[in-house]
Design an enzyme around this catalytic site. Structure first.
Site, PDB file in Angstrom:
ATOM      1  N   ASP A  10      72.963  36.323  18.871  1.00  0.00           N
ATOM      2  CA  ASP A  10      72.470  35.303  17.965  1.00  0.00           C
ATOM      3  C   ASP A  10      72.391  35.991  16.587  1.00  0.00           C
ATOM      4  OD1 ASP A  10      71.008  32.894  17.201  1.00  0.00           O
ATOM      5  OD2 ASP A  10      69.256  34.200  17.092  1.00  0.00           O
ATOM      6  N   LEU A  11      72.341  35.233  15.505  1.00  0.00           N
ATOM      7  CA  LEU A  11      72.325  35.864  14.176  1.00  0.00           C
ATOM      8  C   LEU A  11      70.896  35.976  13.614  1.00  0.00           C
ATOM      9  CD1 LEU A  11      73.948  36.996  11.759  1.00  0.00           C
ATOM     10  CD2 LEU A  11      74.169  34.652  10.926  1.00  0.00           C
ATOM     11  N   ASP A  12      70.336  34.806  13.295  1.00  0.00           N
ATOM     12  CA  ASP A  12      69.014  34.806  12.663  1.00  0.00           C
ATOM     13  C   ASP A  12      67.940  35.264  13.653  1.00  0.00           C
ATOM     14  OD1 ASP A  12      66.791  34.289  11.108  1.00  0.00           O
ATOM     15  OD2 ASP A  12      66.754  32.159  11.591  1.00  0.00           O
ATOM     16  N   THR A  18      67.032  35.734   8.442  1.00  0.00           N
ATOM     17  CA  THR A  18      67.271  34.690   7.436  1.00  0.00           C
ATOM     18  C   THR A  18      66.185  33.613   7.488  1.00  0.00           C
ATOM     19  OG1 THR A  18      68.932  33.945   9.013  1.00  0.00           O
ATOM     20  CG2 THR A  18      69.745  34.869   6.964  1.00  0.00           C
ATOM     21  N   LYS A  46      63.150  27.931  14.243  1.00  0.00           N
ATOM     22  CA  LYS A  46      64.028  29.054  14.599  1.00  0.00           C
ATOM     23  C   LYS A  46      65.012  28.670  15.703  1.00  0.00           C
ATOM     24  CE  LYS A  46      61.229  32.793  12.892  1.00  0.00           C
ATOM     25  NZ  LYS A  46      60.431  33.987  13.185  1.00  0.00           N
ATOM     26  N   GLY A  47      66.285  28.892  15.434  1.00  0.00           N
ATOM     27  CA  GLY A  47      67.324  28.613  16.425  1.00  0.00           C
ATOM     28  C   GLY A  47      67.708  27.141  16.511  1.00  0.00           C
ATOM     29  N   ARG A  50      70.275  22.423  11.635  1.00  0.00           N
ATOM     30  CA  ARG A  50      69.790  22.024  10.311  1.00  0.00           C
ATOM     31  C   ARG A  50      69.151  20.629  10.343  1.00  0.00           C
ATOM     32  NH1 ARG A  50      74.340  22.301   5.998  1.00  0.00           N
ATOM     33  NH2 ARG A  50      74.578  24.327   7.011  1.00  0.00           N
ATOM     34  N   SER A 115      75.851  31.633  17.090  1.00  0.00           N
ATOM     35  CA  SER A 115      74.753  31.187  16.230  1.00  0.00           C
ATOM     36  C   SER A 115      74.841  29.693  15.932  1.00  0.00           C
ATOM     37  CB  SER A 115      74.818  31.974  14.913  1.00  0.00           C
ATOM     38  OG  SER A 115      74.048  31.354  13.913  1.00  0.00           O
ATOM     39  N   ALA A 116      73.677  29.085  15.697  1.00  0.00           N
ATOM     40  CA  ALA A 116      73.637  27.669  15.317  1.00  0.00           C
ATOM     41  C   ALA A 116      74.001  27.480  13.845  1.00  0.00           C
ATOM     42  CB  ALA A 116      72.231  27.130  15.543  1.00  0.00           C
ATOM     43  N   SER A 117      74.008  28.574  13.089  1.00  0.00           N
ATOM     44  CA  SER A 117      74.166  28.437  11.640  1.00  0.00           C
ATOM     45  C   SER A 117      75.596  28.151  11.198  1.00  0.00           C
ATOM     46  CB  SER A 117      73.682  29.707  10.943  1.00  0.00           C
ATOM     47  OG  SER A 117      73.926  29.590   9.561  1.00  0.00           O
ATOM     48  N   ASN A 119      76.343  28.722   8.227  1.00  0.00           N
ATOM     49  CA  ASN A 119      76.535  29.721   7.167  1.00  0.00           C
ATOM     50  C   ASN A 119      76.778  31.118   7.738  1.00  0.00           C
ATOM     51  OD1 ASN A 119      75.952  28.091   4.695  1.00  0.00           O
ATOM     52  ND2 ASN A 119      74.028  27.744   5.766  1.00  0.00           N
ATOM     53  N   LYS A 146      72.023  24.637  20.886  1.00  0.00           N
ATOM     54  CA  LYS A 146      71.194  25.256  21.919  1.00  0.00           C
ATOM     55  C   LYS A 146      69.961  24.362  22.125  1.00  0.00           C
ATOM     56  CE  LYS A 146      72.436  29.667  19.789  1.00  0.00           C
ATOM     57  NZ  LYS A 146      71.978  30.799  18.974  1.00  0.00           N
ATOM     58  N   GLU A 170      68.978  37.138  22.075  1.00  0.00           N
ATOM     59  CA  GLU A 170      68.428  35.926  21.438  1.00  0.00           C
ATOM     60  C   GLU A 170      66.959  36.089  21.065  1.00  0.00           C
ATOM     61  OE1 GLU A 170      68.192  32.892  20.335  1.00  0.00           O
ATOM     62  OE2 GLU A 170      70.238  32.191  20.536  1.00  0.00           O
ATOM     63  N   ASP A 171      66.558  35.448  19.953  1.00  0.00           N
ATOM     64  CA  ASP A 171      65.144  35.502  19.581  1.00  0.00           C
ATOM     65  C   ASP A 171      64.438  34.169  19.806  1.00  0.00           C
ATOM     66  OD1 ASP A 171      66.489  34.172  17.430  1.00  0.00           O
ATOM     67  OD2 ASP A 171      64.708  34.463  16.215  1.00  0.00           O
TER      68      ASP A 171
HETATM   69  P1  B16 Z   1      72.328  26.476   8.907  1.00  0.00           P
HETATM   70  P2  B16 Z   1      70.594  31.262  14.698  1.00  0.00           P
HETATM   71  C1  B16 Z   1      69.803  29.224  13.169  1.00  0.00           C
HETATM   72  O1  B16 Z   1      70.424  30.486  13.288  1.00  0.00           O
HETATM   73  C2  B16 Z   1      68.437  29.391  12.502  1.00  0.00           C
HETATM   74  O2  B16 Z   1      67.571  30.146  13.356  1.00  0.00           O
HETATM   75  C3  B16 Z   1      67.834  28.026  12.277  1.00  0.00           C
HETATM   76  O3  B16 Z   1      66.566  28.143  11.664  1.00  0.00           O
HETATM   77  C4  B16 Z   1      68.787  27.187  11.404  1.00  0.00           C
HETATM   78  O4  B16 Z   1      68.270  25.890  11.196  1.00  0.00           O
HETATM   79  C5  B16 Z   1      70.153  27.118  12.100  1.00  0.00           C
HETATM   80  O5  B16 Z   1      70.645  28.426  12.321  1.00  0.00           O
HETATM   81  C6  B16 Z   1      71.178  26.336  11.289  1.00  0.00           C
HETATM   82  O6  B16 Z   1      71.446  27.053  10.121  1.00  0.00           O
HETATM   83  O7  B16 Z   1      71.484  25.509   8.151  1.00  0.00           O
HETATM   84  O8  B16 Z   1      72.680  27.731   8.126  1.00  0.00           O
HETATM   85  O9  B16 Z   1      73.563  25.833   9.499  1.00  0.00           O
HETATM   86  O10 B16 Z   1      69.228  31.737  15.088  1.00  0.00           O
HETATM   87  O11 B16 Z   1      71.216  30.299  15.710  1.00  0.00           O
HETATM   88  O12 B16 Z   1      71.524  32.387  14.326  1.00  0.00           O
HETATM   89 MG    MG Z   2      67.884  33.068  16.206  1.00  0.00          MG
END
Ligand code: B16
Ligand code: MG
Length: 233
Positions: A10-12, A18, A46-47, A50, A115-117, A119, A146, A170-171
């Protein structure tokens, strides 16, 4: 005996923190809407995707909007968030992350991001670790967030490894559940109570090593249940 062929990160919260930038950007939006959004509330994001994050904030403020308005709000938050992460560099890597990932690459283990992000690519570029990843599965590549296992299953198949030969780091609770639903071992990273469903737990990747990683499949089912392997093995 099974062997581990891929590590999915996982990233964040695992590689980089972040969450603090997500908080600043969401707080700015919440302030505009007159919603009191605290650091404690931020834990719930977290996780989480958006749009789901925005919905949680609106629920806290007991406000509702039509979907075009919510899209515009999420877009605005992301613009601010990107301004914050623009300044990120290698110094923001969490302790031990780079060293452990480097060790895995040296041992010929596939290294994957899950990761869900949306970015994730820009962040991996900024912190200069993108070249270690065999595959990056981020929020732009999956339909189901997730705890759905899609992100991890796609991660495994994209590097040609079976789910049972993968370990997820994972966190977040939703991520631990997603790993289990994918049929993978889950190492919870962090101190959080929400990690009690993970098979193993470390407080950070600085507590991981190649030796420990290779031992993960050697534990009996009854010995796992979130045991802290930081100082155990
Ligand atoms: P974005 P992860 C998640 O990252 C963040 O923990 C979560 O807070 C955020 O809303 C999500 O990514 C989406 O991020 O707005 O950049 O697309 O923990 O899955 O690495
Ligand atoms: Mg995370």
């Amino acid at each position: 005996m099974e062997s581990i062929k891929a590590a999915i990160f996982d990233l964040d919260g695992v590689i980089v923190d972040t969450a603090k930038y997500h908080y600043l950007a969401w707080k700015r939006l919440a302030d505009e809407l007159g919603i009191d959004f605290t650091l404690e509330d931020n834990e719930r994001l977290k996780g989480v995707s958006r749009m789901k994050s925005l919905e949680i904030i609106l629920e806290i403020g007991k406000q509702s909007f039509k979907s075009e308005d919510k899209e515009a709000m999420a877009e605005k938050k992301n613009k601010w968030y990107r301004e914050y992460i623009e300044k990120m560099d290698e110094s923001e890597l969490l302790k031990g992350a780079k060293k452990f990932i480097e060790a895995l690459k040296g041992a010929d283990t596939k290294v994957v991001l899950g990761s869900a992000s949306k970015n994730a690519m820009s962040i991996l570029n900024k912190i200069e670790i993108i070249h270690y990843f065999d595959e990056v599965i981020d929020g732009t590549r999956v339909k189901n967030a997730k705890p759905d296992p899609e992100v991890f299953l796609l991660g495994a198949s994209s590097v040609g490894v079976k789910p049972e030969n993968c370990v997820v780091f994972e966190d977040a609770e939703a991520g631990i559940e997603a790993a289990h639903r994918a049929g993978m071992l889950a190492v919870g990273v962090g101190e959080s109570e929400t990690l009690k469903n993970s098979d193993f737990r470390v407080s950070g990747l600085d507590e991981m090593s190649l030796e420990k990683f290779n031992l993960l499949f050697k534990f009996k089912e009854s010995d796992k249940k979130g045991i802290n392997i930081g100082n155990k093995i």
